[in-house]
Design a protein around this motif. Sequence first.
Motif, PDB file in Angstrom:
ATOM      1  N   LYS A 163      -2.612   3.461  -2.752  1.00 22.37           N
ATOM      2  CA  LYS A 163      -1.800   2.993  -1.617  1.00 22.37           C
ATOM      3  C   LYS A 163      -0.822   4.036  -1.098  1.00 22.37           C
ATOM      4  CE  LYS A 163       1.816   0.839  -4.469  1.00 22.37           C
ATOM      5  NZ  LYS A 163       2.548  -0.414  -4.749  1.00 22.37           N
ATOM      6  N   GLN A 232      -5.333   3.677 -14.051  1.00 20.42           N
ATOM      7  CA  GLN A 232      -4.165   2.819 -14.219  1.00 20.42           C
ATOM      8  C   GLN A 232      -3.040   3.539 -14.956  1.00 20.42           C
ATOM      9  OE1 GLN A 232      -3.778  -0.642 -13.022  1.00 20.42           O
ATOM     10  NE2 GLN A 232      -5.345   0.396 -11.790  1.00 20.42           N
ATOM     11  N   PRO A 237       0.245   1.060 -10.362  1.00 29.17           N
ATOM     12  CA  PRO A 237       0.318   0.453  -9.021  1.00 29.17           C
ATOM     13  C   PRO A 237       1.706   0.391  -8.407  1.00 29.17           C
ATOM     14  CG  PRO A 237      -0.123  -1.192 -10.726  1.00 29.17           C
ATOM     15  CD  PRO A 237      -0.297   0.142 -11.366  1.00 29.17           C
ATOM     16  N   HIS A 238       2.764   0.405  -9.252  1.00 26.53           N
ATOM     17  CA  HIS A 238       4.118   0.266  -8.704  1.00 26.53           C
ATOM     18  C   HIS A 238       4.939   1.538  -8.853  1.00 26.53           C
ATOM     19  CE1 HIS A 238       3.217  -3.939  -8.248  1.00 26.53           C
ATOM     20  NE2 HIS A 238       2.984  -4.077  -9.543  1.00 26.53           N
ATOM     21  N   GLU A 239       4.247   2.659  -9.090  1.00 29.59           N
ATOM     22  CA  GLU A 239       4.954   3.922  -9.264  1.00 29.59           C
ATOM     23  C   GLU A 239       4.563   4.883  -8.148  1.00 29.59           C
ATOM     24  OE1 GLU A 239       7.211   4.657 -11.479  1.00 29.59           O
ATOM     25  OE2 GLU A 239       7.087   2.723 -12.485  1.00 29.59           O
TER      26      GLU A 239
END
Length: 260
Positions: A163, A232, A237-239
């Motif tokens: 992302k 992963q 996903p949040h880094e």
Amino acid sequence: MEKSETEAATSTILTRVVVAEFLGTLLLVFFGVGSVVLAGEYIGTFGIALAFGFTLLALAYALGPISGCHVNPAVTLGMLLARRITVRTAVEYWIAQIVGAIVGSAVLFLVATQIPGLQTHGAFGTNGWGDRSAVHINLGGAFVIEIVMTFLFVFVVLAATHKVAVLGFGGLAIGLALAVVHLVGIPLTGTSVNPARSIGPALFAGGAAITQLWLFIVAPLIGGALAAVVHQVTHPPHEPLIVADEGMPADAATGPGGRP
């Protein structure tokens, strides 16, 4: 009324993504495998690798905004394990990809049979080991190399579509990765890294192409799963994506004159 409109919109979107995966896999198989079957003796290994890479590069930009342009069950498995798609979506993609590969192979077979003297039985751009490998790699070696090549390819796909990855260059990285694994893998196994790509041609080639097909389904799926697990760790996903300078002294992170 609103519920009916929502269901219709969902159905339309589903149709678009499934058709995109079907069409993308069909075209990848026709032009990629077609480069082996119809033009291999003229363009060589390098040309075949570019045919696969450039075809996927074009498809990534054409179909990526619609379905993500997986066109590969191993990529879809990686996306599933990375929790980017649901199980239902993954199953729909797998069906579309396999059917697309079979149809693409059928069209290619139709063209190939119009060329006098062209051998298709047991060949037809299929994958293999032993006597069916240019360097006669054994079963164990073929299994390992397919896992490693698929790992690289799926890892690049996951990273390039992260992302926070640089927008606009994902297709280029993915196409180059597919070309690279073909440059290495063509003399070894013919390069699968894609179960659908292997299934379609094998059905028309018959013989040993069918009996050896299992490896080119299992090994790429293992490679895709391993890529998802490692991704992963490297790309939580949040880094943020860029973490190389974290924890470095302030002056070490700047260039001459204190400029970054």
